[in-house]
Design an enzyme around this catalytic site. Structure first.
Site, PDB file in Angstrom:
ATOM      1  N   LYS A  29      22.263 -37.079 -55.081  1.00 34.79           N
ATOM      2  CA  LYS A  29      22.150 -37.777 -56.590  1.00 34.79           C
ATOM      3  C   LYS A  29      23.131 -38.811 -56.671  1.00 34.79           C
ATOM      4  O   LYS A  29      22.587 -40.053 -57.005  1.00 34.79           O
ATOM      5  CB  LYS A  29      22.558 -36.662 -57.738  1.00 34.79           C
ATOM      6  N   ARG A  99      26.494 -33.705 -64.054  1.00 35.19           N
ATOM      7  CA  ARG A  99      25.393 -33.103 -63.161  1.00 35.19           C
ATOM      8  C   ARG A  99      26.235 -32.748 -61.924  1.00 35.19           C
ATOM      9  O   ARG A  99      26.786 -33.221 -61.412  1.00 35.19           O
ATOM     10  CB  ARG A  99      24.244 -33.951 -63.040  1.00 35.19           C
ATOM     11  N   GLY A 108      17.536 -26.842 -59.141  1.00 33.11           N
ATOM     12  CA  GLY A 108      17.548 -25.967 -60.128  1.00 33.11           C
ATOM     13  C   GLY A 108      18.655 -24.673 -60.053  1.00 33.11           C
ATOM     14  O   GLY A 108      18.903 -23.934 -60.652  1.00 33.11           O
ATOM     15  N   MET A 110      22.265 -25.217 -59.424  1.00 25.97           N
ATOM     16  CA  MET A 110      23.566 -25.468 -60.038  1.00 25.97           C
ATOM     17  C   MET A 110      23.255 -25.857 -61.314  1.00 25.97           C
ATOM     18  O   MET A 110      21.966 -26.027 -61.685  1.00 25.97           O
ATOM     19  CB  MET A 110      24.104 -26.307 -59.060  1.00 25.97           C
ATOM     20  N   ARG A 372      15.548 -39.812 -54.519  1.00 26.86           N
ATOM     21  CA  ARG A 372      15.814 -39.023 -53.389  1.00 26.86           C
ATOM     22  C   ARG A 372      14.682 -39.074 -52.474  1.00 26.86           C
ATOM     23  O   ARG A 372      13.494 -39.376 -52.981  1.00 26.86           O
ATOM     24  CB  ARG A 372      16.331 -37.913 -53.902  1.00 26.86           C
ATOM     25  N   HIS A 488       9.265 -26.045 -61.343  1.00 27.59           N
ATOM     26  CA  HIS A 488       9.911 -25.385 -60.478  1.00 27.59           C
ATOM     27  C   HIS A 488       9.113 -24.870 -59.320  1.00 27.59           C
ATOM     28  O   HIS A 488       9.349 -24.691 -58.334  1.00 27.59           O
ATOM     29  CB  HIS A 488      10.971 -24.128 -61.273  1.00 27.59           C
ATOM     30  N   SER A 797       8.672 -18.823 -14.811  1.00 28.75           N
ATOM     31  CA  SER A 797       8.360 -18.776 -16.020  1.00 28.75           C
ATOM     32  C   SER A 797       9.319 -17.760 -16.665  1.00 28.75           C
ATOM     33  O   SER A 797       9.538 -16.483 -16.522  1.00 28.75           O
ATOM     34  CB  SER A 797       6.834 -18.338 -16.309  1.00 28.75           C
ATOM     35  N   CYS A 864       7.712 -18.545 -21.251  1.00 25.29           N
ATOM     36  CA  CYS A 864       6.561 -17.993 -22.041  1.00 25.29           C
ATOM     37  C   CYS A 864       7.034 -16.901 -23.130  1.00 25.29           C
ATOM     38  O   CYS A 864       6.375 -16.217 -23.830  1.00 25.29           O
ATOM     39  CB  CYS A 864       5.596 -17.418 -21.107  1.00 25.29           C
ATOM     40  N   TYR A 884       7.514 -26.898 -18.682  1.00 25.38           N
ATOM     41  CA  TYR A 884       6.727 -26.829 -19.853  1.00 25.38           C
ATOM     42  C   TYR A 884       7.102 -25.661 -20.998  1.00 25.38           C
ATOM     43  O   TYR A 884       7.954 -24.904 -20.332  1.00 25.38           O
ATOM     44  CB  TYR A 884       5.304 -26.381 -19.293  1.00 25.38           C
TER      45      TYR A 884
HETATM   46  C1  PEP Z   1       9.132 -12.018 -22.229  1.00 24.39           C
HETATM   47  O1  PEP Z   1       9.743 -11.016 -21.988  1.00 24.39           O
HETATM   48  O2  PEP Z   1       9.685 -12.948 -22.612  1.00 24.39           O
HETATM   49  C2  PEP Z   1       7.639 -12.139 -22.033  1.00 24.39           C
HETATM   50  C3  PEP Z   1       6.846 -13.186 -22.298  1.00 24.39           C
HETATM   51  O3  PEP Z   1       7.026 -10.964 -21.753  1.00 24.39           O
HETATM   52  P1  PEP Z   1       6.741  -9.531 -22.798  1.00 24.39           P
HETATM   53  O4  PEP Z   1       7.156 -10.164 -23.957  1.00 24.39           O
HETATM   54  O5  PEP Z   1       5.312  -9.391 -22.628  1.00 24.39           O
HETATM   55  O6  PEP Z   1       7.597  -8.689 -22.138  1.00 24.39           O
END
Ligand code: PEP
Ligand code: MG
Length: 916
Positions: A29, A99, A108, A110, A372, A488, A797, A864, A884
């Site tokens: 503010k 303020r 809201g 404070m 803001r 709010h 992975s 993954c 990736y």
């Molecule tokens: C992991 O362990 O990160 C994975 C992708 O395999 P899961 O969750 O199936 O054990």
């Protein structure tokens, strides 16, 4: 003019000592006001006491730094000079607001005190100068109430407790036979003031000081105190705001929107905060103070005529009725409207972002009270970012940083099925998008209780306040009977990405009876309603929803993200449907297909159980023959869906006992189905039982004990690829081994797969099979010996779910019971299963990546685990140099944007280093 104190920043009269970039010390503010003042916009003069003083205040037993008192006195004198009024002057008194303002907005949470400087003498002066006794006494009444609430702490502690001041007002109205505050006479207001003061004396044991200076210092202390009230602490915790940021305090000359018909107050955005559409959007109330707009006591009117007409159309109000009863600011104050448009434009160009502005019109003069960065829905954020880039207000990279990756998931929320029948009860304001259904509850505590019991709820209230936050957090959606788009409920729900319908005045709520009524219908607590946050509809019962469509703005935005990111983005998908969604959201492949889900499929589980029951390898191989065609079908469907994109298929991971029946009745049933002896079934089940299955006979360890299982799976994959090739569809299967921790383990299993591949090939006219074999890296040892494994694996992975589990020694299944203790005590900053641990787990990954690449330059490396869809983790993966990330299909846009932002951040860091 020279600064009066290092921690005080003056603004007004065309100059300012602070700047917009000083949010950390001036709060949002204070920084906004300083910037507006230096742009010579009409800002009432004032000064900001820095956030550093807040920290000093807490570190020094509520004392202030040296010289602050004198500095405040000098600053008040500067305001007096600009305004031509004196603080405490009984003839022409200067009134100020005090303020709060942290570096990020905490709506809201404070406290604020308005109309400060009023006492028994100055109120008479105000009466004389304004020529409006009602205004003067109403201001004094409001001041006593706020002072009592905020400074003297008479605020009700809970929802069940009544506000003692409101109780007195209600009693007064009842005794006068009137409904609205506005109908109270000047004498009534005078009586209320003295009743308020009696109440304060009775409850607190002292009076509100008459000396304005004493009032000021008590109010400053109360605002600093409010940084650590329960609401503010809870809000900070939920939003990860550190406690040592502190709040600034801004003391500013009051301007009044409630002096008569030529006054008003309102809130305006430079673009529509729900849709992002260009052009001023906002609401105002004539003859009112700012708090009336936010509190949702009266329903505000639209600022622009276009928006007013749109609103009337949705509400079914005729043009004549609209013009007579809902005239917009553009119609009621045409000159001011033009001035506001100019300022809005100027501010957006200046800040290069959508602004949320508060303004007051005092006797036909416009004053800006705040600007803001405007909070916006995901839809609005994307649209505004794309349009601002197209307008050349910002560049594309900046546009990509303007949307929180997490926000994008909002856009993927379901909408009501347009063909579903709707029993519309009422219509309110479309405050925050999405379509949700749930049981009606009336308090935040009820909401929490019901959600803990596994139910879904809609929190229904007259209006919400910060005390309702915990209920809003767990509810599916929020419905309020009062308040506008800037109330709010609307602001908080939008920030949370929750569906909200606000200001639905047709809904009448009886908290005590636990009922809500709308258009003659009554619903009880526990009955289902559906909310459509995009149209404002409140619907009885549960209505079917459909998946969202992506707008052109969204597509453009994602295209820009794709151009910017360096990380590849894949999806975790186990079914052809998942794969289809993944493609829709632009997946570049599947990073993890968990085959165990296919084992659980209907009609399959018995075959799988027969395989587990087998007494020897031959019997097992025979049972597997039944499973292979089913798996092949799945792989054909998934690989076809992903045509030409890589699909990483992980071989069976969980321990076999997971597939067996759990209790005696189930065992009996299975024995009958597969013609086995129940006793033996029980024995097998018992023999497979483990104390610690997560560290037990699972993953590649199953493959080592029963190579025929992995060979059968490999056969299904490769035969699927052959079938597709015959159809002219390119298939790129990547066979992945789970839980590898040792090179020899990998080599043995890879050899089995290759052996199987040879057999498949020779059965199919010696066809050449294109496939790769890689491994999950999810055992800490695999990271350390990644050079050895990397020599023989085609890809890695990171399974960061297991890697986190094993690095911390924290069970994925059991740790949630105590993890909260670690989080609330700050031992862990984040749940390591949600956000990748940047030092420990990522430290191991770094070793794995370096060693893996050293041994095998071309090795492809991804992630993954669940972290692949978490924005902070995705950014970390970019810095680690992964090829990736892979995440659930609905997280793909989130991961893509996080990846793009990571690339932009890296570029900025590189440039910063170059500049050094
Ligand atoms: C992991 O362990 O990160 C994975 C992708 O395999 P899961 O969750 O199936 O054990
Ligand atoms: Mg795992």
């Amino acid at each position: 003019m020279a600064r009066v104190h290092p921690e005080i920043y003056f603004f007004g009269g065309g100059t300012a000592e602070g700047r917009a970039s000083m949010r950390e010390i001036l709060g949002g503010k204070g920084a906004g006001l300083a910037e507006m003042a230096s742009l010579k916009l009409p800002v009432p003069p004032g000064f900001t006491i820095s956030t550093q003083v807040c920290n000093y205040f807490y570190d020094h037993k509520h004392k202030y730094p040296k010289g602050l008192e004198a500095g405040v006195a000098k600053s008040i004198a500067r305001i007096e000079k600009v305004m031509g009024r004196k603080f405490g002057d009984p003839k022409n008194p200067l009134l100020v607001s005090v303020r709060s303002g942290a570096r990020v907005s905490m709506p809201g949470m404070m406290d604020t005190v308005l109309n400060l400087g009023l006492n028994d003498q100055t109120v008479l002066g105000l009466e004389a100068v304004s020529g409006n006794p009602r205004f003067a006494w109403d201001s004094y009444r409001r001041f006593c109430q706020m002072y009592g609430d905020v400074v003297l702490k008479l605020k009700p502690e809970s929802k069940h407790e009544h506000d003692p001041f409101e109780e007195l007002i209600d009693r007064k109205k009842a005794s006068r036979g009137v409904k609205n505050d506005i109908d109270l006479s000047v004498d009534d207001l005078k009586e209320l003031v003295s009743e308020f003061r009696d109440l304060i004396r009775r409850r607190v044991g002292r009076a509100i000081p008459q000396d304005p200076k004493a009032q000021l210092w008590e109010a400053i202390g109360a605002v600093f105190d409010s940084w650590n009230n329960e609401r503010a602490i809870a809000y900070r915790k939920f939003n990860n705001i550190p406690g040592d940021w502190g709040t600034a305090v801004t003391v500013q000359s009051m301007v009044f929107g409630n002096l008569g018909g030529d006054c008003a107050t309102g809130v305006a955005f430079t673009r529509d905060p729900s849709t992002g559409e260009r052009g001023i959007y906002g609401e105002f109330l004539a003859n009112a103070q700012g708090e009336d707009v936010v509190a949702g006591i009266r329903n505000p009117l639209q600022i622009s005529l276009a928006a007013g007409r749109r609103r009337a159309e949705t509400d079914g109000v005729s043009e004549a009725d609209r013009a007579a009863n809902f005239a917009t600011l553009e119609e009621q104050f045409p000159a001011i409207y033009k001035e506001l448009l100019k300022i809005s434009d100027r501010l957006e160009k200046h800040f290069r972002d959508m602004q949320d502005m508060e303004f007051t019109i005092e006797r036909g003069r416009l004053f800006m009270l705040q600007t803001r960065t405007g909070k916006r829905t995901a839809e609005a954020a994307v649209r505004a970012a794309v349009q601002m880039a197209n307008e050349k207000l910002i560049d594309r990279r900046t546009a990509l940083t303007r949307v929180e990756p997490e926000q994008l998931e909002q856009l993927l929320h379901p909408r009501l099925d347009p063909s579903a029948k709707k029993d519309v009860l009422a219509r309110g304001l479309p405050a925050s998008p999405g379509a949700v259904a749930g049981e009606v509850v009336f308090t935040a505590d009820e909401a929490v209780e019901a959600v803990n019991a596994g139910r879904r709820v809609i929190l229904v209230r007259h209006e919400t306040s910060p005390e309702d936050i915990h209920g809003m957090q767990v509810a599916e959606g929020i419905l309020t009977a009062r308040g506008g788009m800037t109330s709010h409920a609307a602001v908080v729900a939008r920030g949370m990405g929750k569906c909200c319908v606000a200001g639905c005045s047709a809904v009448e709520i009886d908290y005590a009876a636990g009922t809500m009524q709308a258009n003659g219908r009554t619903l009880r607590r526990g009955e289902f309603i559906t909310l459509d946050g995009s149209t404002g509809e409140v619907i009885a019962g549960r209505v079917a929803t459909v998946e969202p469509e992506m707008s052109d703005f969204f597509r453009t935005f994602m295209k820009w993200a794709d151009q910017e990111r360096k990380l590849g983005v894949r999806a975790n998908a186990d079914t052809p449907t998942d794969a289809h969604v993944a493609i829709e959201f632009g997946a570049e492949g599947i990073g993890l297909c968990r085959t165990e889900h296919m084992f659980f499929g209907p009609g399959r589980i018995d075959a799988v159980r027969e395989m587990i029951m087998a007494e020897d390898h031959q019997q097992r191989a025979r049972a597997l023959e039944k499973i292979v065609p089913m798996q092949r079908e799945d792989f054909v469907a998934i690989l076809r869906e992903m045509a030409g994109k890589p699909v990483t298929i992980r071989l069976l991971d969980p321990p076999l006992h997971e597939f067996l029946p759990k209790n005696e009745a189930e065992i009996e049933k299975l024995a009958e189905t597969i013609g086995a002896d129940p006793e033996r079934l029980m024995q097998v089940r018992n023999s497979l039982e483990e104390f610690n299955p997560m560290l037990g006979h699972r993953g590649s360890r199953l493959g080592v004990s029963y190579p025929e299982i992995y060979r059968a799976q490999a056969r299904a994959i490769l035969e699927a690829a052959i079938q597709l090739r015959a159809e002219g569809v390119k298939a790129i299967p990547e066979i992945m081994l789970p839980l590898i921790g040792e090179r020899k383990e990998f080599e043995m299993l890879a050899a089995e797969i290759r052996e199987e591949a040879k057999e498949v090939s020779s059965r199919n006219g010696k066809v050449r099979l294109n496939f790769t074999i890689g491994t999950m890296i999810e055992v800490p040892r695999a990271c350390i010996v990644a050079d050895q494994i990397g020599e023989v694996a085609d890809f890695f992975s990171f399974g960061t779910n297991d890697l986190t589990q094993m690095t911390y020694g924290l069970s994925r299944d059991d740790s949630s019971k105590f993890l909260n203790d670690y989080l609330s005590r700050g031992i862990y900053k984040k749940d390591p299963f949600q956000e990748l641990d940047a030092t420990g787990v990522a430290g191991l990954m770094k070793i794995g990546i370096e060693k893996g690449r050293k041994a095998n330059k071309g090795i492809k490396i991804g992630i993954c685990g669940e972290h692949g869809g978490d924005p902070a983790s995705v950014k970390l993966c970019h810095r680690l140099g992964l090829d990736y990330v892979s995440c659930s299909p609905f997280r793909l846009p989130v991961a893509k944007l996080a990846a793009a932002q990571a690339a932009i951040e890296a570029r900025q860091t590189k440039r910063a280093f170059k500049d050094v």
